[in-house]
Design a protein around this motif. Structure first.
Motif, PDB file in Angstrom:
ATOM      1  N   ASN A  25       1.643 -12.439   6.548  1.00 63.81           N
ATOM      2  CA  ASN A  25       2.301 -11.621   7.946  1.00 63.81           C
ATOM      3  C   ASN A  25       1.850 -10.229   7.812  1.00 63.81           C
ATOM      4  O   ASN A  25       1.702  -9.861   9.166  1.00 63.81           O
ATOM      5  CB  ASN A  25       4.290 -10.652   7.925  1.00 63.81           C
ATOM      6  CG  ASN A  25       4.957 -12.167   8.486  1.00 63.81           C
ATOM      7  OD1 ASN A  25       6.419 -12.103   8.450  1.00 63.81           O
ATOM      8  ND2 ASN A  25       4.276 -13.314   8.185  1.00 63.81           N
ATOM      9  N   GLY A  26       1.143  -9.834   6.334  1.00 61.95           N
ATOM     10  CA  GLY A  26       0.854  -8.538   5.904  1.00 61.95           C
ATOM     11  C   GLY A  26       0.394  -8.062   4.891  1.00 61.95           C
ATOM     12  O   GLY A  26       0.190  -9.384   3.704  1.00 61.95           O
ATOM     13  N   ALA A  27      -0.767  -7.692   4.925  1.00 60.30           N
ATOM     14  CA  ALA A  27      -1.621  -7.495   3.290  1.00 60.30           C
ATOM     15  C   ALA A  27      -1.368  -5.660   3.291  1.00 60.30           C
ATOM     16  O   ALA A  27      -1.805  -5.211   4.742  1.00 60.30           O
ATOM     17  CB  ALA A  27      -2.813  -7.914   3.465  1.00 60.30           C
ATOM     18  N   HIS A  28      -1.028  -5.323   2.055  1.00 54.10           N
ATOM     19  CA  HIS A  28      -0.667  -3.983   2.162  1.00 54.10           C
ATOM     20  C   HIS A  28      -1.394  -3.700   1.318  1.00 54.10           C
ATOM     21  O   HIS A  28      -1.620  -3.818  -0.185  1.00 54.10           O
ATOM     22  CB  HIS A  28       0.557  -3.369   1.946  1.00 54.10           C
ATOM     23  CG  HIS A  28       1.772  -4.395   2.790  1.00 54.10           C
ATOM     24  ND1 HIS A  28       2.277  -5.161   2.927  1.00 54.10           N
ATOM     25  CD2 HIS A  28       1.256  -4.155   4.635  1.00 54.10           C
ATOM     26  CE1 HIS A  28       3.497  -5.371   4.056  1.00 54.10           C
ATOM     27  NE2 HIS A  28       2.592  -5.349   4.792  1.00 54.10           N
ATOM     28  N   GLY A  29      -1.300  -2.087   1.470  1.00 55.23           N
ATOM     29  CA  GLY A  29      -2.479  -1.551   0.235  1.00 55.23           C
ATOM     30  C   GLY A  29      -2.920  -0.608   0.767  1.00 55.23           C
ATOM     31  O   GLY A  29      -2.968   0.254   1.832  1.00 55.23           O
ATOM     32  N   ASN A  30      -2.944   0.471   0.068  1.00 50.81           N
ATOM     33  CA  ASN A  30      -3.312   1.774   0.125  1.00 50.81           C
ATOM     34  C   ASN A  30      -5.000   1.743   0.546  1.00 50.81           C
ATOM     35  O   ASN A  30      -6.168   2.135   1.758  1.00 50.81           O
ATOM     36  CB  ASN A  30      -3.955   2.903  -1.042  1.00 50.81           C
ATOM     37  CG  ASN A  30      -4.031   4.678  -0.807  1.00 50.81           C
ATOM     38  OD1 ASN A  30      -4.362   4.380   0.826  1.00 50.81           O
ATOM     39  ND2 ASN A  30      -4.070   5.204  -1.082  1.00 50.81           N
ATOM     40  N   GLU A  31      -6.030   1.705  -0.696  1.00 52.38           N
ATOM     41  CA  GLU A  31      -7.472   1.610  -0.417  1.00 52.38           C
ATOM     42  C   GLU A  31      -8.151   0.406  -0.673  1.00 52.38           C
ATOM     43  O   GLU A  31      -9.203  -0.470  -0.350  1.00 52.38           O
ATOM     44  CB  GLU A  31      -8.405   2.852  -2.317  1.00 52.38           C
ATOM     45  CG  GLU A  31      -8.041   4.025  -1.955  1.00 52.38           C
ATOM     46  CD  GLU A  31      -9.377   4.341  -1.184  1.00 52.38           C
ATOM     47  OE1 GLU A  31     -10.276   4.556  -0.501  1.00 52.38           O
ATOM     48  OE2 GLU A  31      -8.522   4.407   0.309  1.00 52.38           O
ATOM     49  N   LYS A  32      -6.980  -1.053  -1.089  1.00 46.98           N
ATOM     50  CA  LYS A  32      -7.104  -2.645  -1.646  1.00 46.98           C
ATOM     51  C   LYS A  32      -6.125  -2.695  -1.835  1.00 46.98           C
ATOM     52  O   LYS A  32      -4.745  -2.420  -1.303  1.00 46.98           O
ATOM     53  CB  LYS A  32      -7.915  -3.228  -1.995  1.00 46.98           C
ATOM     54  CG  LYS A  32      -6.911  -2.182  -3.465  1.00 46.98           C
ATOM     55  CD  LYS A  32      -8.250  -2.664  -5.184  1.00 46.98           C
ATOM     56  CE  LYS A  32      -7.541  -1.793  -6.205  1.00 46.98           C
ATOM     57  NZ  LYS A  32      -7.424  -0.237  -6.891  1.00 46.98           N
TER      58      LYS A  32
END
Lengths: 479, 102
Positions: free
Chosen positions: A229-236
């Protein structure tokens, strides 16, 4: 002085190599043009020439044999040559192929064309799909098989099709922890009706079984009817949200799980690479089971434009074995047209490979029935999800354009700039189309009505200085 | 994001090409001739290859086969080069993490 050939084959994968070998052996002056440093395409992709593996896989051996066969022919091979345009020369009744590369001629001329441009992973948008660490199935397999590098340490694989199993098995083999393989299609129990066809393809069954056993040994769950449903992270990428999806591809609430990963592999089957076919005006049709827009062809692989043949995955996803058969057909048809072989000879070739071709078609139809990406996957995105990665256009902006009256993909492009960036729309066409279909759900709008991106030169970004130099060269030659 | 050393059942061990030095964002890094710029960067732990031109958001390898233009870096002063299809050569000077327009 522009060199002339009877046949230019563009793309040196299984289809293009097979076509070039056969055409050359039938006495046709042939040039084989490819954008990569070494021929082979994606399926027979060679390792860098300085790399020496301790042993070869069966596919690599098959590729080596084909490439050795190519070496023994008179085919002129151009590597590192990016075809950025093809122009019709009415006066000469030939095609001018424009190339970009540091060591290739700027143009070659040819009477016949075979387009064998292959395919790429169908890009499916979901929230966070632009984060570094989200890569396609193809990218993962290239990194593992030909570069021998593990692209992450803890991976989630999401998508549809048998390539997911290959990616999972190779990642596991490389020591990567694969937390789950989410197959968005519910292939069970539908798959069982195809058991009979599968028996004709035992070598593929064996390969699948080998990959499955790798996954079982590593205790990797194969979750059918699930999707990212989604990929999460700040810079990666730092985590991925997965959930069950219904038959339309919509998320089933309450099933969501967040998993910590540093790699997301996204593989939703393949899309035919039709840029050159579109640019020169070949008639196209939308065929979801073949990966989207595909050229219309006759039995000899000839497109709507006489003398232009289109073979392999760029004419509809069918796999490497099918691609090679199509290569042989197109080469024979051209050799016949050019008077190198007789009607009897060309018919004998077609009759001989017909059973194999039907066998491939059966298998291809089965795969597309089981593994076509669901149109509802567009429901994974939210209004602020980027659909066009290059121009950074969101789903919300596309909906707005449709609300303002845009009905075709061309109109959405003009209003929003989708598809106008570096990738020339290859990464967003599928999702933009799905977004228009979804926004106009009440109108039951067809793919033919929405249309496709038009493709104009240059097919790929090329430096302006290169074009300028081409113009200067032309003036000097003319004088 | 490590180079594979040991043999697996699907991925036999490989003897790489000559070890070469390249410069990435001012730092000397070991690489092997013939591998792609993307491989060299990933092996050095670099995932962000450039920033998107409007929102300045990190981007990196995506399609891996030269069609998506997401992995653009600057090589020897020429910007907008695809890291995934460009082979490493000794002494290459690579810059990442800036805005790259082709």
């Amino acid at each position: 002085m522009i060199e002339s050939f009877t046949l230019a084959v563009i793309g040196a994968g299984p289809a293009g190599i097979e076509a070039a070998i056969n055409a050359s052996e039938m006495g046709i002056k042939t040039i084989l043009i490819d954008n990569f440093p070494l021929p082979g395409g994606q399926y027979f992709k060679q390792m860098p020439k300085d790399f020496h593996p301790s042993s070869e896989t069966a596919t690599e051996t098959e590729g080596t044999i084909l490439l050795q066969k190519l070496q023994k022919t008179d085919v002129v091979k151009l590597n590192n040559a990016l075809t950025w345009a093809i122009f019709k020369e009415e006066k000469e009744d030939s095609w001018l192929v424009a190339l970009y590369g540091s060591e290739c001629p700027k143009y070659i001329r040819s009477k016949f064309l075979i387009l064998a441009n292959g395919a790429y992973d169908t890009p499916i948008a979901f929230p966070g799909w632009t984060l570094p660490g989200v890569i396609t199935c193809g990218a993962a397999l290239i990194q593992l098989k030909t570069q021998r590098i593990a692209p992450g340490t803890r991976a989630l694989i999401s998508g549809t099709g048998p390539l997911l199993l290959s990616a999972a098995a190779h990642l596991i083999d490389a020591g990567v922890e694969v937390v789950a393989v989410c197959e968005s299609s519910n292939i069970f129990p539908k798959g069982f009706k195809y058991s009979f066809i599968m028996l004709n393809h035992w070598h593929r069954l064996l390969e699948g079984a080998k990959y499955m056993s790798k996954m079982i040994m590593a205790k990797t769950p194969y979750k059918t009817g699930w999707s990212i449903n989604g990929a999460h992270g700040n810079e990666k990428v730092e985590s991925a949200l997965i959930s069950k999806i219904d038959n339309n591809g919509k998320v089933i609430k309450g099933t969501e799980v967040e998993i910590s990963v540093d790699l997301v592999v996204s593989g939703y089957n393949l899309t035919p690479n039709t840029g050159l076919a579109r640019m020169i005006g070949c008639e196209m049709q939308y065929y979801a089971g073949k990966g989207g827009w595909v050229p219309i062809r006759d039995d000899t692989m000839q497109s709507s434009i006489p003398g232009v043949y289109i073979i392999g995955d760029c004419a509809g996803i069918g796999g490497a074995e099918n691609a090679r058969l199509e290569g042989l057909i197109a080469a024979s048809a051209i050799a016949f047209q050019f008077g190198q072989i007789s009607k009897q000879e060309v018919n004998a070739i077609f009759d001989k490979i017909k059973p194999q071709l039907n066998n491939q078609k059966q298998f291809g139809d089965m795969l597309s029935d089981l593994f076509s990406p669901k149109p509802g996957l567009i429901n994974l995105v939210s209004d602020d999800t980027l659909i066009c990665r290059c121009e950074e256009i969101t789903f919300g902006e596309i909906k707005n354009a449709v609300a303002r009256g845009a009905r075709t993909i061309g109109e959405v492009k003009m209003i929003t700039r989708v598809g106008m960036g570096n990738c020339q729309g290859r990464m967003c066409e599928h999702s933009v189309t799905a977004a228009i279909v979804q926004t106009l759900a009440d109108e039951f709008i067809s793919h033919n009505a929405i249309g496709k991106y038009s493709v104009r030169p240059p097919l790929h970004p090329i430096p302006q200085s290169y074009l300028a130099q081409s113009a200067i060269d032309e003036i000097i030659t003319a004088q | 994001m490590k180079r594979l050393i040991k043999s697996g059942s699907l991925l036999p061990a490989v003897q790489r090409g000559p070890l070469v030095k390249i410069t990435v964002d001012g730092q000397l890094i070991d690489s092997y001739e013939g591998e792609t710029v993307a491989t060299a960067l990933l092996s050095a732990g670099i995932r962000t290859f450039n920033l998107s031109h409007n929102q300045k958001k990190p981007r990196g390898l995506y399609c891996g086969m030269g069609v998506c233009y997401e992995c653009l870096v600057s090589i020897n002063g020429v910007h907008g080069q695809r890291a995934c299809v460009t082979p490493i050569e000794s002494g290459m000077i690579i810059e990442t993490s800036r805005e790259f327009k082709v």
